[in-house]
Design a protein around this motif. Structure first.
Motif, PDB file in Angstrom:
ATOM      1  N   SER A 174       0.831  -1.211   0.000  1.00 26.79           N
ATOM      2  CA  SER A 174       0.000   0.000   0.000  1.00 26.79           C
ATOM      3  C   SER A 174       0.863   1.257   0.000  1.00 26.79           C
ATOM      4  CB  SER A 174      -0.923   0.009   1.224  1.00 26.79           C
ATOM      5  OG  SER A 174      -1.869  -1.021   1.174  1.00 26.79           O
ATOM      6  N   ALA A 175       1.932   1.230   0.794  1.00 27.37           N
ATOM      7  CA  ALA A 175       2.835   2.380   0.856  1.00 27.37           C
ATOM      8  C   ALA A 175       3.510   2.611  -0.491  1.00 27.37           C
ATOM      9  CB  ALA A 175       3.882   2.172   1.946  1.00 27.37           C
ATOM     10  N   GLU A 176       3.879   1.542  -1.167  1.00 28.89           N
ATOM     11  CA  GLU A 176       4.501   1.667  -2.486  1.00 28.89           C
ATOM     12  C   GLU A 176       3.524   2.273  -3.494  1.00 28.89           C
ATOM     13  OE1 GLU A 176       7.681  -2.087  -2.298  1.00 28.89           O
ATOM     14  OE2 GLU A 176       5.822  -2.256  -3.454  1.00 28.89           O
ATOM     15  N   ILE A 177       2.281   1.867  -3.430  1.00 26.14           N
ATOM     16  CA  ILE A 177       1.273   2.417  -4.344  1.00 26.14           C
ATOM     17  C   ILE A 177       1.052   3.901  -4.052  1.00 26.14           C
ATOM     18  CG2 ILE A 177      -1.144   2.300  -5.054  1.00 26.14           C
ATOM     19  CD1 ILE A 177      -1.047  -0.714  -4.375  1.00 26.14           C
ATOM     20  N   LEU A 178       0.985   4.251  -2.776  1.00 28.35           N
ATOM     21  CA  LEU A 178       0.806   5.657  -2.397  1.00 28.35           C
ATOM     22  C   LEU A 178       1.993   6.497  -2.866  1.00 28.35           C
ATOM     23  CD1 LEU A 178      -0.618   5.304   1.226  1.00 28.35           C
ATOM     24  CD2 LEU A 178      -1.820   6.232  -0.762  1.00 28.35           C
ATOM     25  N   ASN A 179       3.202   5.978  -2.716  1.00 29.23           N
ATOM     26  CA  ASN A 179       4.393   6.714  -3.157  1.00 29.23           C
ATOM     27  C   ASN A 179       4.412   6.878  -4.672  1.00 29.23           C
ATOM     28  OD1 ASN A 179       5.435   7.040  -0.579  1.00 29.23           O
ATOM     29  ND2 ASN A 179       6.608   5.137  -0.643  1.00 29.23           N
ATOM     30  N   ALA A 180       4.016   5.834  -5.387  1.00 33.49           N
ATOM     31  CA  ALA A 180       3.961   5.925  -6.847  1.00 33.49           C
ATOM     32  C   ALA A 180       2.938   6.967  -7.274  1.00 33.49           C
ATOM     33  CB  ALA A 180       3.604   4.554  -7.438  1.00 33.49           C
ATOM     34  N   ALA A 181       1.777   6.951  -6.619  1.00 34.42           N
ATOM     35  CA  ALA A 181       0.729   7.920  -6.949  1.00 34.42           C
ATOM     36  C   ALA A 181       1.189   9.340  -6.641  1.00 34.42           C
ATOM     37  CB  ALA A 181      -0.544   7.599  -6.167  1.00 34.42           C
ATOM     38  N   GLN A 199      -2.046   4.154 -14.748  1.00 29.93           N
ATOM     39  CA  GLN A 199      -0.713   4.755 -14.656  1.00 29.93           C
ATOM     40  C   GLN A 199      -0.081   4.478 -13.288  1.00 29.93           C
ATOM     41  OE1 GLN A 199      -2.330   8.698 -15.962  1.00 29.93           O
ATOM     42  NE2 GLN A 199      -0.388   8.840 -17.071  1.00 29.93           N
ATOM     43  N   ILE A 200      -0.896   4.584 -12.249  1.00 28.13           N
ATOM     44  CA  ILE A 200      -0.388   4.331 -10.901  1.00 28.13           C
ATOM     45  C   ILE A 200       0.083   2.888 -10.776  1.00 28.13           C
ATOM     46  CG2 ILE A 200      -1.013   4.203  -8.457  1.00 28.13           C
ATOM     47  CD1 ILE A 200      -2.983   6.525  -8.988  1.00 28.13           C
ATOM     48  N   ALA A 201      -0.708   1.959 -11.310  1.00 30.37           N
ATOM     49  CA  ALA A 201      -0.338   0.543 -11.250  1.00 30.37           C
ATOM     50  C   ALA A 201       0.979   0.291 -11.979  1.00 30.37           C
ATOM     51  CB  ALA A 201      -1.455  -0.305 -11.851  1.00 30.37           C
ATOM     52  N   ARG A 202       1.135   0.899 -13.168  1.00 33.63           N
ATOM     53  CA  ARG A 202       2.387   0.714 -13.923  1.00 33.63           C
ATOM     54  C   ARG A 202       3.570   1.292 -13.155  1.00 33.63           C
ATOM     55  NH1 ARG A 202      -0.812   2.058 -18.463  1.00 33.63           N
ATOM     56  NH2 ARG A 202      -0.077   4.219 -18.369  1.00 33.63           N
ATOM     57  N   GLU A 203       3.364   2.474 -12.584  1.00 32.02           N
ATOM     58  CA  GLU A 203       4.450   3.129 -11.855  1.00 32.02           C
ATOM     59  C   GLU A 203       4.855   2.311 -10.629  1.00 32.02           C
ATOM     60  OE1 GLU A 203       7.244   6.234 -11.177  1.00 32.02           O
ATOM     61  OE2 GLU A 203       5.999   5.748 -12.914  1.00 32.02           O
ATOM     62  N   ALA A 204       3.887   1.661 -10.000  1.00 26.88           N
ATOM     63  CA  ALA A 204       4.159   0.853  -8.814  1.00 26.88           C
ATOM     64  C   ALA A 204       4.639  -0.553  -9.170  1.00 26.88           C
ATOM     65  CB  ALA A 204       2.912   0.767  -7.941  1.00 26.88           C
ATOM     66  N   GLY A 205       4.590  -0.892 -10.470  1.00 28.90           N
ATOM     67  CA  GLY A 205       5.032  -2.207 -10.904  1.00 28.90           C
ATOM     68  C   GLY A 205       4.096  -3.325 -10.507  1.00 28.90           C
ATOM     69  N   ILE A 206       2.794  -3.034 -10.538  1.00 22.27           N
ATOM     70  CA  ILE A 206       1.796  -4.039 -10.138  1.00 22.27           C
ATOM     71  C   ILE A 206       0.719  -4.145 -11.222  1.00 22.27           C
ATOM     72  CG2 ILE A 206       2.135  -3.673  -7.674  1.00 22.27           C
ATOM     73  CD1 ILE A 206      -0.420  -1.940  -7.716  1.00 22.27           C
ATOM     74  N   ARG A 244      -6.737   7.951   1.809  1.00 23.02           N
ATOM     75  CA  ARG A 244      -5.620   7.347   2.528  1.00 23.02           C
ATOM     76  C   ARG A 244      -4.373   8.235   2.441  1.00 23.02           C
ATOM     77  NH1 ARG A 244      -6.329   1.663   2.033  1.00 23.02           N
ATOM     78  NH2 ARG A 244      -4.154   1.337   2.676  1.00 23.02           N
ATOM     79  N   MET A 245      -4.195   8.868   1.294  1.00 26.30           N
ATOM     80  CA  MET A 245      -3.044   9.752   1.121  1.00 26.30           C
ATOM     81  C   MET A 245      -3.174  10.976   2.027  1.00 26.30           C
ATOM     82  SD  MET A 245      -1.486  11.257  -2.439  1.00 26.30           S
ATOM     83  CE  MET A 245      -1.089   9.602  -3.012  1.00 26.30           C
ATOM     84  N   ALA A 246      -4.393  11.486   2.161  1.00 27.49           N
ATOM     85  CA  ALA A 246      -4.634  12.624   3.051  1.00 27.49           C
ATOM     86  C   ALA A 246      -4.314  12.245   4.497  1.00 27.49           C
ATOM     87  CB  ALA A 246      -6.078  13.096   2.930  1.00 27.49           C
ATOM     88  N   GLU A 247      -4.724  11.050   4.898  1.00 23.05           N
ATOM     89  CA  GLU A 247      -4.420  10.571   6.251  1.00 23.05           C
ATOM     90  C   GLU A 247      -2.914  10.465   6.458  1.00 23.05           C
ATOM     91  OE1 GLU A 247      -6.393   6.856   6.636  1.00 23.05           O
ATOM     92  OE2 GLU A 247      -8.414   7.706   6.497  1.00 23.05           O
ATOM     93  N   ALA A 248      -2.216   9.938   5.453  1.00 21.81           N
ATOM     94  CA  ALA A 248      -0.766   9.788   5.554  1.00 21.81           C
ATOM     95  C   ALA A 248      -0.079  11.151   5.621  1.00 21.81           C
ATOM     96  CB  ALA A 248      -0.239   8.991   4.364  1.00 21.81           C
TER      97      ALA A 248
END
Length: 223
Positions: A12-19, A35-42, A60-64
């Motif tokens: 989840s953290a990797e996806i958030l960072n990619a986004a 695009q987010i999925a490609r950037e995260a490699g998933i 979730r990003m706002a919470e982080a």
């Protein structure tokens, strides 16, 4: 070799960072889940194992982001050797530094469809950061820098007000108008906290200019 499965929180953290990286490059509105999925490699399906939708990802990003703000403020307070009012300004500057780094997210939360997400983020900000700043104010009451009966309620009221007035692009303030209201907020905060007139303003200007709060250079910035 078999593919290694990562823990859910790590993925989840990797996806958030990619986004976040894509949002900074292109803006939230121009980025898709593909695009987010490609950037995260998933695979796209893996995205949906962690987030229900783009809106859920933003929440979730706002919470982080609010958590990062609180951690940044806590770190500044723990390491500051400055006076309470100077420490308060340094903590507020640390808060704004995280906010500036996540500007695309703030723009996304400003969309009419995301008003409730923006309100949730502001509530979390008041609840998480308020007690940290209140601890500085309580210390200032003991040293004579501040004189306020209820530090926590007072700073939470100030945080909520500035989040709406200064953090809401729907007002359409120009840079100069925003600056005027920021200075007004600092002066109102001085009065609410019983601080010496000009103390928060001079310290804040010093931080903006890269000078040490309370230095001779800081004093010249206000004049």
């Amino acid at each position: 070799m078999p593919r290694t499965s990562k823990p859910a929180d790590v993925r989840s953290a990797e996806i958030l960072n990619a986004a976040a990286g894509l949002f900074r490059q292109h803006g939230v509105g121009a980025v898709s889940i593909d695009q987010i999925a490609r950037e995260a490699g998933i695979a796209k399906g893996t995205f949906y194992l962690h987030f229900q939708s783009m809106r859920d990802l933003l929440a979730r990003m706002a919470e982080a982001t609010v958590t990062a703000m609180a951690e940044n403020v806590e770190r500044v307070i723990a390491t500051s050797e400055s006076s309470p009012y100077e420490t308060l300004v340094l903590a507020l500057a640390a808060l704004k530094a995280v906010e500036a780094d996540h500007a695309p997210l703030a723009q996304a939360l400003d969309h009419p469809d995301n008003v409730d997400l923006q309100e949730r983020a502001n509530v979390a900000l008041v609840l998480k950061v308020g007690p940290l700043l209140a601890s500085v104010i309580e210390r200032g009451c003991k040293t004579g820098d501040f004189a306020v009966e209820d530090p926590l309620s007072t700073i939470q009221f100030i945080l909520a007000g500035q989040a709406f007035l200064l953090g809401n692009p729907r007002f359409g303030w120009s840079q100069d108008e925003h600056g005027v209201r920021l200075m007004a907020t600092l002066r109102l905060t001085e009065r609410a906290l019983g601080a010496r007139p000009g103390s928060l303003v001079s310290a804040f200007l010093a931080v903006l200019a890269g000078a040490a709060p309370g230095s001779a250079e800081a004093g010249s910035l206000q004049s």
